[in-house]
Design a protein around this motif. Structure first.
Motif, mmCIF file in Angstrom:
data_model
loop_
_atom_site.group_PDB
_atom_site.id
_atom_site.type_symbol
_atom_site.label_atom_id
_atom_site.label_comp_id
_atom_site.label_asym_id
_atom_site.label_seq_id
_atom_site.Cartn_x
_atom_site.Cartn_y
_atom_site.Cartn_z
ATOM 1 N N PHE A 63 11.866 -4.657 29.973
ATOM 2 C CA PHE A 63 12.517 -5.721 29.197
ATOM 3 C C PHE A 63 13.086 -5.038 27.950
ATOM 4 C CE2 PHE A 63 12.209 -10.307 29.859
ATOM 5 C CZ PHE A 63 13.003 -10.775 28.841
ATOM 6 N N LEU A 64 14.365 -5.132 27.781
ATOM 7 C CA LEU A 64 15.053 -4.474 26.663
ATOM 8 C C LEU A 64 15.433 -5.554 25.662
ATOM 9 C CD1 LEU A 64 16.422 -1.669 25.911
ATOM 10 C CD2 LEU A 64 18.468 -2.594 26.959
ATOM 11 N N ARG A 65 15.157 -5.282 24.382
ATOM 12 C CA ARG A 65 15.687 -6.231 23.383
ATOM 13 C C ARG A 65 16.396 -5.427 22.310
ATOM 14 N NH1 ARG A 65 10.610 -8.811 19.858
ATOM 15 N NH2 ARG A 65 9.981 -6.878 18.769
ATOM 16 N N TYR A 66 17.499 -5.980 21.855
ATOM 17 C CA TYR A 66 18.303 -5.266 20.849
ATOM 18 C C TYR A 66 19.001 -6.281 19.958
ATOM 19 C CZ TYR A 66 22.006 -6.351 24.273
ATOM 20 O OH TYR A 66 22.857 -6.998 25.138
ATOM 21 N N ARG A 67 19.227 -5.847 18.737
ATOM 22 C CA ARG A 67 19.971 -6.706 17.805
ATOM 23 C C ARG A 67 20.559 -5.818 16.707
ATOM 24 N NH1 ARG A 67 17.142 -7.291 13.011
ATOM 25 N NH2 ARG A 67 14.874 -6.903 13.158
ATOM 26 N N PRO A 68 21.712 -6.222 16.191
ATOM 27 C CA PRO A 68 22.202 -5.515 15.008
ATOM 28 C C PRO A 68 21.268 -5.801 13.841
ATOM 29 C CG PRO A 68 23.603 -7.424 15.489
ATOM 30 C CD PRO A 68 22.610 -7.327 16.601
ATOM 31 N N LEU A 69 21.116 -4.808 12.970
ATOM 32 C CA LEU A 69 20.179 -4.985 11.840
ATOM 33 C C LEU A 69 20.549 -6.196 11.004
ATOM 34 C CD1 LEU A 69 19.452 -1.338 10.625
ATOM 35 C CD2 LEU A 69 17.967 -2.888 11.893
ATOM 36 N N ILE A 70 21.863 -6.525 11.005
ATOM 37 C CA ILE A 70 22.304 -7.610 10.123
ATOM 38 C C ILE A 70 21.907 -8.966 10.685
ATOM 39 C CG2 ILE A 70 24.227 -6.304 9.132
ATOM 40 C CD1 ILE A 70 26.025 -7.737 11.247
ATOM 41 N N TRP A 122 17.351 -11.652 18.530
ATOM 42 C CA TRP A 122 17.350 -10.565 19.513
ATOM 43 C C TRP A 122 18.171 -10.994 20.731
ATOM 44 C CZ3 TRP A 122 15.201 -5.850 18.653
ATOM 45 C CH2 TRP A 122 14.216 -5.727 17.646
ATOM 46 N N GLN A 123 18.715 -10.033 21.386
ATOM 47 C CA GLN A 123 19.283 -10.246 22.733
ATOM 48 C C GLN A 123 18.361 -9.524 23.699
ATOM 49 O OE1 GLN A 123 23.399 -9.204 21.144
ATOM 50 N NE2 GLN A 123 23.836 -10.117 23.157
ATOM 51 N N HIS A 124 18.201 -10.153 24.881
ATOM 52 C CA HIS A 124 17.237 -9.580 25.849
ATOM 53 C C HIS A 124 17.943 -9.299 27.167
ATOM 54 C CE1 HIS A 124 14.681 -11.946 23.061
ATOM 55 N NE2 HIS A 124 13.830 -10.944 23.267
ATOM 56 N N VAL A 125 17.416 -8.321 27.854
ATOM 57 C CA VAL A 125 17.877 -8.097 29.240
ATOM 58 C C VAL A 125 16.696 -7.551 30.027
ATOM 59 C CG1 VAL A 125 18.769 -5.799 28.676
ATOM 60 C CG2 VAL A 125 19.588 -6.986 30.716
ATOM 61 N N GLU A 126 16.465 -8.140 31.219
ATOM 62 C CA GLU A 126 15.355 -7.671 32.075
ATOM 63 C C GLU A 126 15.918 -6.743 33.140
ATOM 64 O OE1 GLU A 126 12.579 -10.655 33.377
ATOM 65 O OE2 GLU A 126 11.845 -9.413 35.040
ATOM 66 N N THR A 145 15.277 3.463 34.516
ATOM 67 C CA THR A 145 14.761 3.618 33.146
ATOM 68 C C THR A 145 15.918 3.893 32.195
ATOM 69 O OG1 THR A 145 14.426 5.951 33.605
ATOM 70 C CG2 THR A 145 12.509 4.483 33.917
ATOM 71 N N SER A 146 17.026 3.229 32.440
ATOM 72 C CA SER A 146 18.111 3.358 31.452
ATOM 73 C C SER A 146 18.985 2.119 31.569
ATOM 74 C CB SER A 146 18.951 4.605 31.746
ATOM 75 O OG SER A 146 19.610 4.410 32.994
ATOM 76 N N HIS A 147 19.737 1.888 30.493
ATOM 77 C CA HIS A 147 20.609 0.718 30.503
ATOM 78 C C HIS A 147 21.722 0.948 29.481
ATOM 79 C CE1 HIS A 147 21.950 -3.445 30.668
ATOM 80 N NE2 HIS A 147 21.849 -3.499 29.330
ATOM 81 N N THR A 148 22.895 0.477 29.789
ATOM 82 C CA THR A 148 23.995 0.583 28.836
ATOM 83 C C THR A 148 24.273 -0.798 28.265
ATOM 84 O OG1 THR A 148 24.890 2.407 30.088
ATOM 85 C CG2 THR A 148 26.380 1.296 28.541
ATOM 86 N N ILE A 149 24.115 -0.883 26.965
ATOM 87 C CA ILE A 149 24.474 -2.130 26.267
ATOM 88 C C ILE A 149 25.990 -2.146 26.149
ATOM 89 C CG2 ILE A 149 24.315 -3.340 24.037
ATOM 90 C CD1 ILE A 149 21.557 -1.959 23.694
#
Lengths: 314, 195, 490
Positions: free
Chosen positions: A214-221, A225-229, A234-238
């Motif tokens: 489960f990947l979560r990412y967000r801009p610091l600002i 969070w945005q999530h992707v399962e 073991t890699s993913h391109t946002i």
């Protein structure tokens, strides 16, 4: 005779001077310091409503000959409260470990005894050298619907307490977080970030027991969070990153079929690739732009993980 | 006893395994959903532990990692054939006890029964890749339970579904083991020798 | 000392006495005379009791106690008047005590020993039911009967408030006979020996929860018990989601009391006895309603082959599957009974009854029953007044002129005994619809025909038809499909 005497906080303690009569002349010391006569009742030492600070060595000497007639080490403490027990399998299907702690200190030595029952079978919980309050159990059977029953009993001189956990084999499976998380910008792609990681090293057989992530990412600002399962790999391109914005990225893992999600991995930061500014004036400007966009170099491990520009989490 | 490991057989096995793993995963999530519905509709306590139920194949296994591929397939097939009969029995009892009252539970049971039948057929396909193929079905169906009270039947149903949920997990693991290419050999390990 | 005489049958009496220690081992000479028997009757006895006739008015008794060697030790004379003789009926004998576990009912049978007494004596039987290890009294009931100079087996039923399996039930009874003309004191008989119906808690492996899988009415108070093995401990007993306080019955049995039980789900309400973490026993209780009286019972025939009855079931019983409410249709005239295939979930119920040759009137009784109760609804039907033909089929239109057509249609059914009234709806384009009624003799699976005149030439018409009974209108059939036809040019 000299020995350890355990008493509860708040108790009233009476010490006799060994075999000396009640009316014998004696002197009591605490840690070598004479005790005031007000605490004596004849040759007995009376300590009211003792507290932790009154732990120490108490000695009684015969008045005239100053012979040591009695010595004890008073340990003031509390009986154990119900211990907190947790069992988890982070190396399924090898086994699981149980760890425990007391919700409040007892100030006196405690002994722990753990029993693990699976159906009618008692299993061995091998104590780990470190940390002390932990032991691990090897699965003798897999895919069992019979519950495990773990009972931890804590005993000290002032009392005893216990707690019991009952769980299914699958319920406690929780991998460690993914390791070596790396996030890199993708040249010529201002909205992409390439994230890669590794299975936790504690997970013994990812091929037969694959993990999903489960990947979560967000801009610091932003706070959202945005999530992707991701069910394999073991890699993913946002691909929807805001151009030019620094991102914080974390990954969690779970067995493909059973159990619960791991904790989040260490956070890594990265900023998507940005266009070279057209009017190049001074070299500095160039250097500054370069360092801003290519923060994917490997920081020395001693760097504090969440420092700006630190990209590798382990 | 190993299958003739022609590349096409290995490819066929890997394809069957990966489809089997997906089917097992879907079956498991449907069984888990059915379990929740069953517990709720039958008024049972979800945490109730059910002693081993006669005639229900236990998924629990010791030294699982030492099993050969053939053992895995044979044990799986025997289990799913038994589950097919058990679920059919549950469906019959459901109709007898509740008639049309709980059609949703009946449909969910029937859907899982269908998947179990499909999975059993899938395992037979995998075993056909071996020289001697799947064993015959005689005597496979579990003995009809001696007279059980309604509550015992409810618990038995719970036991059946719990074991089936565990079997679905085990089957996925088994198929992954079988699908594993053995170290250094070009073709996948014949079923008899896979670790 | 203490000479006492008791009669059990108003005819003979048993006299007993005490003897001083010296005379305990010797024989006794017992002589008695009654005023209607002058010479004394004497006999020796080792017992301290004799049975002699009840005197008409009084009797003189002389008791001589002898030592072991036979020498007289003491003599005493007693005057016994009839009013001194006590009347105590014989201890009743329980003939049988039969449990019916399904209904938790005990059936007690005992003999009233009536042959001993003259006609018409009133007898009171006091029956005691006891329960549990401590044999606590549960109830005591007086049962009245009249003795008829014959030994009659009396029978009495008692329904326990808890399943008989829960713990042992015991029954004993005693008797009091109201002999008004007997002068002496009258007393209750001794209690009969206790008869026991052992509960499952006294059977080696009788554990379980009871009642097993039973059906009760909403609002009932139900006792549910858990019988377990010796040494086991019940952790808790639940009914549905709730934990209930336990009532101790015996070392191996405890119960809970569910008051005013509410309707259960379709799968019933579980009563669970948790003995340890992974050991539990249980039962399922189905709490529902007795069947409601069927409403809007209506019967009709669409083809004179089957009478179709429909009704609204009223309040759902809450019972399903094999416990559902079942319907049967009984026809009184023919005595024929048909059980109805029904589905408890549908709002409206339907049942078919064969049309019987030469029977016009049908006296239906719709019987309704489920494990909680039964009821019925009735309907008297004259079949020809309840005809609703099937929807006409195979409608065809034959045009043989510019202003008239001939319509044909088929009706599935046997209407030979009645005339049919059929209504033809004629519509064309924007003109107003017209209805044309035609009465035709009914036929057996026949095609019917009607001529329509005064149509407009070269005009597109839509025709559809429906029919009903001509003489006793009940309901129209459904409309047939629309058939289009264009009349010929003029």
């Amino acid at each position: 005779d000299s020995h350890i005497q355990y008493e509860r906080v708040g108790a009233d303690v009476t010490m006799k001077c060994g075999s000396m009569d009640w009316d014998a002349a004696v002197t009591w010391t605490a840690n070598g310091t004479d005790i005031d006569e007000s605490h004596l009742n004849g040759s007995y030492l009376i300590l009211k409503n003792v507290d932790l600070t009154q732990s120490g060595q108490y000695s009684c000497y015969e008045g005239s000959s100053w012979h040591l007639k009695y010595q004890t080490y008073l340990r003031v403490g509390t009986p154990p409260k119900e211990p907190v027990l947790m069992c988890r399998s982070n190396n399924y299907p090898k086994g699981f470990y149980c760890s425990w702690h007391l919700p409040t200190p007892t100030y006196i030595p405690n002994s722990f005894n753990i029993s693990v029952i699976h159906g009618t079978r008692e299993m061995v919980c091998e104590k780990d050298a470190f940390p002390k309050n932990r032991c691990h159990i090897r699965y003798l059977q897999l895919f069992s619907t019979v519950k495990y029953k773990v009972t931890l009993t804590v005993t000290n001189a002032l009392g005893k307490n216990s707690t019991t956990l009952t769980f299914d084999e699958v319920a406690i499976v929780k991998p460690d977080p993914p390791e070596s998380v790396v996030a890199k910008p993708v040249p010529n792609n201002p909205r992409r970030l390439e994230v890669s990681w590794q299975n936790p090293s504690s997970w013994p057989d990812p091929e037969s027991f694959p993990l999903k992530f489960f990947l979560r990412y967000r801009p610091l600002i932003l706070d959202q969070w945005q999530h992707v399962e991701l069910s394999d790999g073991t890699s993913h391109t946002i691909t929807d990153a805001y151009a030019g914005k620094e991102y914080i990225i974390q990954v969690a893992a779970k067995d493909n079929d059973i159990g619960t999600w791991s904790d989040w991995s260490v956070a890594v930061h990265a900023t998507p690739w940005t266009e070279e500014p057209k009017h190049l004036t001074t070299e500095a400007q160039v250097t500054e732009t370069t360092s801003a966009s290519t923060s994917s170099f490997m920081p020395p491990p001693t760097t504090k993980i969440c420092d700006k520009g630190a990209v590798v989490g382990s | 006893m190993a299958a003739s490991d022609s590349p096409s057989a290995a490819l066929r096995r890997r394809d069957l395994c990966s489809r089997g793993i997906r089917l097992a995963g879907k079956m498991r999530s449907d069984v888990v959903d059915l379990l929740d519905t069953y517990v709720e509709r039958q008024g049972l306590d979800a945490s109730a532990s059910v002693v081993a139920v006669e005639g229900v194949p236990a998924a629990a296994v010791e030294r699982w990692d030492e099993q050969t591929g053939t053992q895995r397939l044979l044990e799986n097939l025997a289990a799913y054939r038994a589950f097919r009969a058990l679920l059919a029995q549950m469906l019959e009892e459901q109709r007898e006890q509740l008639g049309e009252a709980d059609a949703a539970l009946g449909r969910a049971l029937a859907a899982v029964l269908l998947q179990v039948s499909a999975f059993a057929y899938h395992l037979e396909e995998l075993l056909r890749l071996e020289s001697h193929g799947p064993p015959s079905e005689e005597g496979a169906s579990p003995p009809p339970p001696s007279h059980l009270s309604l509550f015992e039947k409810k618990l038995r149903g719970l036991g059946v579904l719990r074991e089936l949920a565990q079997w679905a997990v085990r089957s996925a693991r088994d198929l992954r083991q079988i699908a594993k290419p053995s170290l250094g050999s070009s073709s996948a390990p014949s079923l008899a020798e896979s670790p | 000392q203490n000479l006492k005489c008791i009669t059990h049958n108003l005819h003979k009496m048993i006299c007993t006495w005490d003897v001083s220690s010296k005379g305990r081992h010797g024989q006794t000479d017992f002589c008695y005379t009654t005023n209607d028997l002058p010479p004394p009757v004497c006999f020796k006895t080792k017992e301290k009791r004799v049975e002699i006739l009840v005197p008409e008015s009084s009797t003189t008794v002389t008791v001589t106690t002898n030592s072991v060697s036979g020498t007289a030790i003491a003599t005493k004379e007693f005057e016994i008047h009839k009013k001194d003789v006590s009347f105590v009926p014989l201890t009743p004998r329980i003939f049988s005590l039969t449990p019916d576990f399904a209904t938790s009912t005990l059936n007690l049978k005992w003999s009233d020993n009536g042959s001993v007494f003259p006609y018409g004596l009133d007898a009171i039987w006091q029956i005691q039911i006891l329960r549990k290890e401590a044999m606590e009294k549960v109830t005591q009931v007086n049962y009245y009967s009249k003795l008829t100079h014959e030994d009659i087996i009396l029978s009495w039923n008692w329904t326990s408030d808890m399943p008989l399996e829960c713990t042992s039930h015991y029954v004993k009874l005693r008797c009091y006979i109201n002999v008004t003309q007997f002068a002496g004191p009258k007393d209750w008989s001794d209690w009969s020996p206790v008869e026991e119906i052992p509960g499952k808690d006294s059977e080696p492996n009788g554990s379980g929860v009871f009642p097993q899988d039973t059906v009760v009415a909403v609002g009932s108070d139900v006792t549910i018990c858990c019988v377990h093995e010796e040494g086991q401990q019940i952790q808790r007993m639940t009914y549905g989601p709730e934990i209930y306080p336990m009532i101790h019955l015996s070392r191996r049995s405890s119960a809970i009391r569910v008051l005013n039980a509410s309707a259960s789900d379709s799968s019933g309400t579980n009563a669970v006895c948790i003995l340890s973490e992974d050991e539990m026993e249980g039962t399922v209780l189905f709490v529902g309603y007795a069947p409601d009286i069927p409403q809007n019972l209506s019967c009709e025939t669409s083809n004179f082959l089957i009478v179709k009855c429909t009704w609204k079931p009223g309040r759902p019983s809450g019972l399903y599957g094999k416990r559902r409410t079942k319907y049967s249709l009984f026809e009184r005239v023919s005595g024929k009974n048909v059980s109805c295939e029904d589905n408890e979930m549908s709002r409206e119920h339907v049942c078919g009854f064969p049309v019987l040759a030469d029977q016009k009137t049908y006296d239906f009784i719709l019987g309704v029953s489920n494990p909680i109760g039964q009821t019925e609804s009735s309907l008297l039907v004259d079949l020809i007044e309840r005809v609703r033909p099937k929807t006409p089929e195979k409608v065809t239109v034959l045009g043989n002129s510019s202003t008239s057509v001939r319509l044909h249609w088929f009706i599935n059914g046997s209407f030979a005994e009645i005339r049919l009234l059929c209504q033809i709806e004629i519509s064309s384009g924007h003109s107003e619809r017209k209805l044309h009624n035609v009465s035709v003799p009914g036929g057996k699976f026949s095609t019917y025909t009607a001529q329509l005149n005064t149509l407009h030439p070269y005009t597109k018409y839509q025709f559809r038809v429906r029919c009903s009974a001509a003489d006793h209108f009940w309901k129209w059939s459904g409309w047939s499909r629309i058939e289009e036809h264009t009349t010929l040019e003029a």
